[in-house]
Scaffold this motif. Structure first.
Motif, PDB file in Angstrom:
ATOM      1  N   ASN A 286       0.816  -1.211   0.000  1.00  0.00           N
ATOM      2  CA  ASN A 286       0.000   0.000   0.000  1.00  0.00           C
ATOM      3  C   ASN A 286       0.852   1.265   0.000  1.00  0.00           C
ATOM      4  O   ASN A 286       0.484   2.278  -0.612  1.00  0.00           O
ATOM      5  CB  ASN A 286      -0.950  -0.002   1.195  1.00  0.00           C
ATOM      6  CG  ASN A 286      -2.032  -1.055   1.050  1.00  0.00           C
ATOM      7  OD1 ASN A 286      -2.205  -1.634  -0.017  1.00  0.00           O
ATOM      8  ND2 ASN A 286      -2.763  -1.322   2.111  1.00  0.00           N
ATOM      9  N   ILE A 287       1.988   1.218   0.686  1.00  0.00           N
ATOM     10  CA  ILE A 287       2.893   2.367   0.674  1.00  0.00           C
ATOM     11  C   ILE A 287       3.516   2.525  -0.712  1.00  0.00           C
ATOM     12  O   ILE A 287       3.695   3.645  -1.207  1.00  0.00           O
ATOM     13  CB  ILE A 287       3.981   2.221   1.759  1.00  0.00           C
ATOM     14  CG1 ILE A 287       3.353   2.457   3.123  1.00  0.00           C
ATOM     15  CG2 ILE A 287       5.127   3.200   1.527  1.00  0.00           C
ATOM     16  CD1 ILE A 287       4.298   2.338   4.276  1.00  0.00           C
ATOM     17  N   LYS A 288       3.806   1.403  -1.343  1.00  0.00           N
ATOM     18  CA  LYS A 288       4.335   1.465  -2.706  1.00  0.00           C
ATOM     19  C   LYS A 288       3.330   2.153  -3.633  1.00  0.00           C
ATOM     20  O   LYS A 288       3.690   3.016  -4.441  1.00  0.00           O
ATOM     21  CB  LYS A 288       4.642   0.056  -3.210  1.00  0.00           C
ATOM     22  CG  LYS A 288       5.255   0.026  -4.603  1.00  0.00           C
ATOM     23  CD  LYS A 288       5.507  -1.413  -5.063  1.00  0.00           C
ATOM     24  CE  LYS A 288       6.051  -1.438  -6.482  1.00  0.00           C
ATOM     25  NZ  LYS A 288       6.219  -2.828  -6.983  1.00  0.00           N
ATOM     26  N   SER A 289       2.054   1.811  -3.476  1.00  0.00           N
ATOM     27  CA  SER A 289       1.004   2.437  -4.291  1.00  0.00           C
ATOM     28  C   SER A 289       0.893   3.921  -3.987  1.00  0.00           C
ATOM     29  O   SER A 289       0.708   4.749  -4.882  1.00  0.00           O
ATOM     30  CB  SER A 289      -0.347   1.756  -4.028  1.00  0.00           C
ATOM     31  OG  SER A 289      -0.306   0.400  -4.407  1.00  0.00           O
ATOM     32  N   LEU A 290       1.023   4.263  -2.711  1.00  0.00           N
ATOM     33  CA  LEU A 290       0.972   5.668  -2.303  1.00  0.00           C
ATOM     34  C   LEU A 290       2.113   6.456  -2.936  1.00  0.00           C
ATOM     35  O   LEU A 290       1.921   7.570  -3.437  1.00  0.00           O
ATOM     36  CB  LEU A 290       1.042   5.770  -0.772  1.00  0.00           C
ATOM     37  CG  LEU A 290       0.900   7.163  -0.163  1.00  0.00           C
ATOM     38  CD1 LEU A 290      -0.499   7.719  -0.388  1.00  0.00           C
ATOM     39  CD2 LEU A 290       1.214   7.125   1.327  1.00  0.00           C
TER      40      LEU A 290
END
Length: 548
Positions: A286-290
């Motif tokens: 999810n942080i990668k997507s952010l």
């Protein structure tokens, strides 16, 4: 039932009710934290509150052009400070809001001190607890027991705090408590007396099904605070420690100034709010997507080919800047968590913890512990977790090898205070202290595999343990919670399916239990559950305040 909204509505009302004009918010140490956990300073500034002061600070500047909104706990010390303030006023007018019930004598003393008639309002606003999550509150009492029994002042504070919560939610519940705990019974009986005494305050319109308040004792489930955690919020608290929504990373070498103190509040951080209960592997994804969204946005922002482009960039800049800060914060935290997980071999150790707490084979447990004792990455604190779990689970096993494990630990300079803690935990939460078998001897625990995708080199990890809170909720909703083990302090058996449940754990709750509550409510639609405790523990704090 939302703890954050309940507190925030009070704060909003007190700021709005004193009208327009420049204001100062005058608070004590506790109410300062109560407010800061639900309101960002920037939000309050938008309501013409230009100054934040402490009632305990005597040398404040006199500013008669400001209205003073005083939000304080109704303690004797605070009442005396308000008297002194009114006798030598520093502000134009005073609006007094107390976070709990104010006695008649205290009110008379304040009225007597207000010789210049500067007090425009006196009200009780029952925000006398710390709203951590929507479904979690704490009274922030780190050490409430002495010799395993209540400290009198901490018991009184707990009763007052729970009463304030009930008043803020407009609930007059059926009260049940853990029969095996005198500490839980004292809270239940104290609440019963208070509600009977203040009947008019608790005279709310009755719902079709009465809300239920259950008082538990931490000693009934000493296992949950011992285990390593793998959901985001719980993991941050376990490895980095969250204190009143703040994480201190100032010790991290080379960290930038703006990342030394990080605020973790679902009200102020949308990413955090959406990922509180995600497992560690999901957080990485999810942080990668952010980050990808941020990079995409920043690249678009560089295309300033016209005045319209520039205007759009300027108008979106606050959001752009906020997103940048969010990305930096979570990347920094996950990076630090990942480093600790690797350095301390936590994935392997956590699997051992889960196996010991949930499986039955003593020989397997001994074999696993023998390997762990020779794991050079295992810290003393993590070895203590595993030995404590073993000591609790196999307390009366004929082949108990606790003494041999301690001998091995002695050869690696295991701290004496940790050795003492192992005996203390058996006294605190051993079989004689508990009313039920938390290891599933009476009722089988369901075992669930959860896969952590996204962690390189890690296929899965087992999270088998179920907190007692979840078992209690399951039984309550099904109408099977034993009247003998959880008797009624007030009210009578609720035969209909309950809708509103408040669980308070004397001795402290955990973020894992908050996750269990959230998970339970997502499965049992229509049931609302609010969890609270004297404190929110991680293992280090649990050992420090309740075991050692």
């Amino acid at each position: 039932m939302n703890a954050i909204i309940a507190v925030k509505q009070y704060i909003t009302k007190m700021v709005d009710d004193c009208g327009s004009g420049m204001k100062v918010l005058l608070m004590d140490k506790e109410t300062t934290s109560i407010v800061s956990m639900v309101y960002a300073q920037s939000e309050i500034l938008q309501k013409e509150v230009y100054l934040f002061e402490s009632i305990e600070q005597p040398n404040r500047e006199t500013m008669k052009h400001l209205k003073a909104i005083c939000f304080i706990r109704p303690t004797q010390d605070n009442v005396e400070l308000i008297q002194q303030e009114l006798q030598s006023p520093k502000y134009g007018f005073y609006y007094l809001y107390f976070s709990n019930r104010l006695g008649k004598q205290a009110l008379k003393a304040i009225a007597s001190a207000d010789e210049q008639e500067l007090v425009r309002e006196v009200q009780e606003f029952y925000a006398d607890y710390f709203a951590v999550n929507k479904n979690l509150f704490t009274l922030n009492i780190p050490c409430c027991y002495q010799n395993m029994s209540w400290k009198r002042d901490k018991l009184d504070r707990s009763i007052e705090g729970i009463a304030a919560l009930l008043l803020s939610l407009k609930k007059n519940p059926v009260i049940r408590y853990q029969q095996s705990s005198d500490n839980a019974k004292q809270v239940a009986e104290g609440l019963k007396r208070l509600i009977n005494k203040e009947g008019a305050l608790f005279d709310f319109r009755k719902s079709d099904v009465a809300p239920v308040l259950i008082i538990l004792d931490r000693k009934e489930d000493p296992v949950t605070p011992i285990l390593n955690q793998w959901t985001y919020q719980a993991m941050i608290h376990e490895l980095l420690t969250i204190r009143k929504n703040v994480v201190d990373l100032s010790y991290v070498p080379g960290i930038s100034k703006e990342l030394k103190q990080l605020i973790f509040s679902g009200e102020q951080d949308e990413f955090y709010d959406k990922n509180l209960y995600r497992n560690f592997g999901e957080i990485g994804q999810n942080i990668k997507s952010l980050m990808e969204k941020f990079q995409e946005k920043s690249q678009r922002s560089q295309k300033l080919e016209s005045i319209a482009d520039m205007k759009a960039f300027v108008e979106s800049y606050p959001e752009f800047k906020k997103m940048s800060g969010t990305v930096s914060k979570h990347v920094t935290v996950v990076s630090e968590l990942s480093k600790i997980v690797t350095e301390q071999d936590l994935l392997a150790l956590s699997e051992v913890e889960q196996e010991i707490s949930c499986q039955t084979s003593h020989s397997n447990a001994v074999e696993m512990i023998n390997k762990v004792l020779h794991n050079e990455k295992a810290t003393d604190l993590n070895l203590l977790r595993i030995i404590l779990l073993y000591a609790l689970r196999y307390e009366h096993h004929s082949g108990n090898q606790l003494h041999r494990f301690l001998d091995v630990l002695s050869r690696r300079d295991f701290p004496d205070q940790y050795k003492k803690a192992i005996q203390a935990v058996l006294q605190y939460g051993g079989k004689k202290s508990r009313g039920s078998d938390i290891f599933g001897g009476n009722t089988p625990l369901s075992i669930t595999k959860k896969f952590f995708k996204g962690l390189k080199g890690v296929e899965n990890i087992y999270t088998q343990h179920t907190p007692l809170v979840q078992d209690v909720l399951d039984s309550l909703v099904k109408g099977k919670l034993s009247d003998g083990q959880y008797p009624y302090a007030t009210g009578s058996p609720v035969r209909d399916r309950v809708q509103d449940v408040i669980i308070f754990i004397a001795g402290g709750a955990t973020y894992e239990e908050a996750y269990s509550v959230q998970n339970f409510c997502s499965i049992n639609q229509g049931v609302r559950v609010l969890l609270g405790g004297t404190y929110v523990h991680n293992f280090k704090r649990f050992v420090k305040y309740y075991i050692s």
